[in-house]
Enzyme design. Structure first.
Site: not given
Length: 752
Positions: A326-328, A435
Site C-alpha cells: 500500500v502506497s500513499p 515509492d
C-alpha cells in the site's frame, strides 16, 4: 517491614474502593515521550539509500503508549506505537529487561507489543541484523538509546496514569490515502477471492477512544490503518514521522484546541486601523536586533517547548497494519523522463527501474503530499472519534510464542507438508519500489540474475542447493539466512502475538503483510476463534493487524504473489510458504486463546547481538564557530520583503553558527522556536514539533563549520504581532569535556 506491608495493603484497598465508585470497564492509561534521534549524519531507516543521512527536523518523533488492565491484579497488556520504521528485536529485548528491573513480571514479552508506523524518515542503526544496518554503518547507540528511553518513559507514564475508564471502538473508511503499488501481483490472487473485496487495498480504519471513568474526559485515541510511511521521498533528509506522524500531530493539536479559547486576531480590524497597527508592529520589530550567541543551561530548550509533556496530554496514535503493498503516492507511478505511466508488470521505464517514481497528492511537493495523506487519516479519525459509541467489554488476554521461521513444517489444505526456508532476498528486492526505486539493472518481477550480480552474490555467500530449491521460484540474490559474518544478516527466530481487548483482537506481526496476505491471516484467526470457542467469539469479533511489531522480518506475500516476484514477494524472506506458516501458527495461538489454554512450548529465544555490534559512524565534528563568532551568532539574518513585514504563507528564515546536533538530542526540548513578543516578554508559540517550523543543519562547504537554518512557514492561524526565530544547541570542546549549551535569536519581524 510488616508496617510497610500494612501501608501497601491499605493503599491498595483505598485505591480499589475509589475505583469501584467510578465508571469504567477497565483500568486505562496512556503515555507519550520524545524519541527523536540524531538530527545529523545518521542514515535513515527505510530506503537503504547511503546518501540519505539526517540533516534536520521536519517535526519530532514520539513513542505513544496505551495500557489496559482488567484490574490491579488482573490481566493487562501494553501497546506502544513508535514513529519509527519498525520495531527491532534488540530494542524489544532491552526494553523488556528495563521493564523487568522496574516492574518485575508485570510487563513481559507475553503482553508487551512494540509497533512501528513505518516512517522512512527516522534515524537508523537500531536493528541488530547486518542487512538492516549496512547503510547506517552499523549500530548507532545514540539512535538506539533515544528510542529505548522513549519506549520506557512512555510506558512509565501510562502505568502511572492507570485509572478506571472506558474504551469505545469505531470503524470507518479512509478515502484516497493509499493505492496498491503492485497491482499486477495482487491480480495473481484467485479471481473468486478478489471478488469478495470492493478495493485492492484495505480502506478501513479501526479506532479506539479512551475515556477517563471519573471525569468523562477523553485521554487518548489509537487507530490502525494501512498505508506506507513513504510520502517523504528517499531524497529527504529531515527527520519526520511522515504521514502518520502528521496525522498524530494534527489529532493531538485538534483535541487540545477544543479546550482552548480562540485568540483574537488583530487582522479583523478595519483597514485604516489595521494599517496603523501594522506600522506600529514594524516600528517595534525594527528596534529589536539579533541577540548574538549566549550560554544557557540544559533546561532552556525544554522551557521553550510549546507542548509541555507533564503526563496529562491527550495521546493520539496512528498505527500501522497490513501495509506491504500500500502506497500513499496515490496519483500513481510515472516515468520521470517521459511523464507516461510506468510498465504495469515491472514498474520500470524502458527497463530502467530508477525512472519509475510514485506521485503523492501534492506532487511535486513531498512535504505537501505528506500533509495531505496525514490530513486524510486525521479527518477520518476525528469523525470516528466523535461518533464512537460501541463500548468494549469483556476479557483482556494475550498469547505469544517465538518460532524459528527458517524451518517450519506447514501442512497445506491438500494435506501436503512443505517447509519454510532460511531467509533470502531476490533480485526484485534490489529493484526497490515505486515509492523508492532501487539499484540500476534490476526490475521488479525479475526471475533471473545476470552473471555479474551472481559473482557478487557468490563472493559474499553462495546459496546452498537446499536454499535455491526451497526459495524457488525466487532466484536467490542474497542468502541472508545463511550469512553469519560478522554476525547474522537476517533474523531466524520471530515472535508472533495475539492481544485481546474484549471483542477486539490485535495480531502482532513482525513484518509487512500485503493486502491479501493480511486479509487471509485476519480471516483465519477469526474463524479459528469462533470455531474453537463456545460462543465467546462470533461475527462481531473485530480482528486487526498491527504490522512491524516486536521485530522486523521484511515482507509477507501470498503464495500467488510470490510467484510473480515483485518487490514484496522478493522480500518475503522465508520462501513461498511464509504466509501459510504464519496462518498455521497464528491459528494455534487463536485456538489456545479461545479454549483458555496456555502455550506450553514457548519456542527458542532470539539472540541478543548487542555485544557483537559494529559501529563505524564517526563522532560529531565542527566543535568551534569561525574566529570572532560564537555558537548562536547569526550567519544570515531575516531578509525582509519590500513591504517591510510578513503575511500568512510567507517563509522568514535565519541561519545561525551552530554545533552538530548530535552533541545533545534536546529530548522533550527543541532546536528551534518561533517566539512572539507579548508585552515585554518573548513567548514560544511554535517549536520544532510543529509542521510549520523547519530545523535544518549542514556543514558550511567553505569553512567546514556547522550551520543551523530555521524556516517558518507562517500558518493561516498565526496571530498578528512581533516575532523572532530562536535556536538552541549544544557542543563539547573536547571529547572528555562537559556539554555546553547555547542559544541565539534573530532580529525581530512583524507579521500581519
Amino acid at each position: 517491614m510488616a508496617q510497610n506491608h500494612v501501608i501497601v495493603a491499605l493503599g491498595l484497598l483505598c485505591a480499589w474502593t475509589w475505583m469501584q465508585g467510578t465508571r469504567g470497564e477497565y483500568l486505562i492509561g496512556v503515555g507519550s515521550y520524545d524519541m527523536t534521534g540524531p538530527a545529523a549524519d545518521v542514515n535513515m531507516m527505510g530506503y537503504a539509500n547511503f546518501g540519505q543521512n539526517t540533516a534536520g527536523i521536519h517535526f519530532r518523533l514520539r513513542a505513544r503508549t496505551f495500557i489496559v488492565a482488567e484490574s490491579l491484579q488482573g490481566p493487562r497488556f501494553v501497546f506502544i506505537n513508535l514513529d519509527a520504521g519498525m520495531a527491532s528485536q534488540l530494542l524489544t529485548l532491552k526494553v523488556l529487561e528495563r521493564l523487568n528491573s522496574r516492574f518485575g513480571n508485570l510487563y513481559t514479552k507475553e503482553n508487551v507489543a512494540i509497533s512501528g508506523t513505518h516512517t522512512h524518515a527516522g534515524p537508523g542503526g537500531y536493528l541488530q541484523y547486518v542487512v538492516y544496518s549496512v547503510t547506517s554503518l552499523g549500530f548507532v547507540k545514540q539512535s538506539f538509546d533515544a528510542i529505548a528511553n522513549a519506549i520506557e518513559q512512555s510506558i512509565i507514564q501510562a502505568h502511572n496514569n492507570l485509572k478506571p475508564g472506558s474504551i469505545f471502538m469505531n470503524i470507518g473508511d479512509v478515502k484516497d490515502a493509499g493505492i496498491n503499488r503492485s497491482p499486477s501481483a495482487y491480480l495473481q490472487n484467485p479471481a473468486e477471492e478478489r471478488a469478495r473485496y470492493p478495493t485492492i487495498v484495505d480502506t478501513q480504519m479501526t479506532l479506539l477512544r479512551f475515556v477517563d471513568g471519573a471525569s468523562g474526559k477523553n485521554i487518548g485515541a489509537f487507530n490502525w490503518f494501512a498505508t506506507h510511511g513513504t510520502s517523504m521521498s528517499k531524497e529527504n533528509k529531515l527527520i519526520s514521522g511522515d504521514n502518520k506522524g502528521v496525522a498524530a500531530r494534527l489529532f493531538e493539536d485538534w483535541y487540545a484546541s477544543q479546550n482552548k479559547s480562540s485568540s483574537s486576531n488583530t487582522n479583523s480590524t478595519v483597514p485604516g486601523i489595521l494599517k496603523f497597527y501594522i506600522g506600529q508592529l514594524v516600528k517595534r520589530a525594527r528596534s529589536i536586533k539579533a541577540t548574538g550567541g549566549k550560554d544557557c543551561n540544559q533546561q532552556a530548550s525544554q522551557a521553550s517547548k510549546v507542548r509541555k509533556n507533564d503526563g496529562s496530554l491527550f495521546v493520539g496514535a496512528f498505527c500501522q497494519s497490513n501495509v506491504g503493498d500500500v502506497s500513499p503516492n496515490v496519483l500513481g507511478a510515472f516515468c520521470i523522463d517521459s511523464g507516461k505511466p510506468c510498465d504495469f508488470n515491472h514498474s520500470s521505464c524502458n527497463g530502467n527501474d530508477q525512472l519509475c517514481v510514485g506521485r503523492g497528492p501534492g506532487y511535486p511537493d513531498e512535504i505537501l503530499s505528506t500533509k495531505i495523506i496525514g490530513e486524510r487519516q486525521f479527518k477520518t479519525a476525528v469523525a470516528l472519534f466523535e461518533s464512537a459509541s460501541e463500548e468494549l467489554t469483556g476479557k483482556i488476554d494475550y498469547r505469544h510464542v517465538y518460532l524459528n521461521f527458517t524451518d517450519i513444517e506447514v501442512e497445506l489444505d491438500s494435506n501436503k507438508v512443505v517447509k519454510t526456508c532460511p531467509a533470502a532476498l531476490g533480485p526484485g528486492f534490489a529493484a526497490g519500489t515505486t515509492d523508492g526505486p532501487g539499484v540500476f539493472g534490476f526490475q521488479q518481477g525479475d526471475t533471473k540474475i545476470n552473471r555479474f550480480w551472481k559473482n557478487v552474490r557468490d563472493f559474499l555467500k553462495e546459496p546452498s542447493q537446499h536454499q535455491v530449491d526451497c526459495q524457488n521460484p525466487k532466484p536467490v540474490l542474497l542468502s541472508t539466512g545463511e550469512m553469519f559474518d560478522p554476525y547474522p544478516w537476517a533474523p531466524a527466530i520471530l515472535p508472533i502475538q495475539i492481544l485481546r481487548l474484549g471483542k477486539l483482537i490485535i495480531l502482532s506481526v513482525p513484518g509487512e503483510f500485503t493486502t491479501m496476505a493480511g486479509r487471509r491471516l485476519r480471516e483465519a484467526a477469526k474463524e479459528t476463534l469462533i470455531s474453537s470457542s463456545n460462543g465467546e467469539f462470533n461475527d462481531e469479533t473485530r480482528v486487526v493487524i498491527a504490522g512491524l511489531t516486536n521485530t522486523y522480518s521484511q515482507y509477507i506475500a501470498t503464495f500467488e504473489e510470490y510467484r510473480h516476484q515483485r518487490y514484496e514477494a522478493a522480500s518475503t524472506l522465508y520462501g513461498p510458504h511464509t504466509l501459510s506458516a504464519y496462518i498455521q501458527e497464528f491459528k494455534k495461538l487463536a485456538q489456545a486463546m479461545a479454549k483458555g489454554e496456555n502455550i506450553t512450548v514457548k519456542g527458542p529465544s532470539p539472540p541478543d547481538l548487542s555485544s557483537v555490534q559494529i559501529s563505524l559512524l564517526l563522532g560529531p565534528f565542527g566543535n568551534s564557530p569561525p574566529e570572532g563568532t560564537k555558537f548562536g551568532d547569526i550567519e544570515e539574518d531575516i531578509a525582509f520583503p519590500k513591504r517591510g513585514y510578513f503575511t500568512k504563507g510567507d517563509t522568514p528564515s535565519a541561519t545561525f553558527w551552530s554545533a552538530n546536533p548530535r552533541y545533545d538530542l534536546l529530548t522533550e526540548g527543541t532546536f528551534a522556536a518561533v517566539e512572539r513578543l507579548q508585552g515585554e516578554r518573548w513567548i514560544a508559540v511554535y517549536d520544532d514539533d510543529d509542521l510549520s517550523l523547519f530545523f535544518k543543519w549542514k556543514v558550511d562547504n567553505s569553512s567546514l563549520h556547522g550551520l543551523a537554518t530555521i524556516e517558518w512557514e507562517i500558518p493561516n492561524d498565526a496571530v498578528s504581532g512581533v516575532y523572532r526565530l530562536k535556536h538552541f544547541g549544544a557542543t563539547k570542546i573536547t571529547i572528555a569535556s562537559p556539554i555546553n549549551y547555547f542559544t541565539g535569536a534573530s532580529r525581530a519581524f512583524a507579521v500581519q
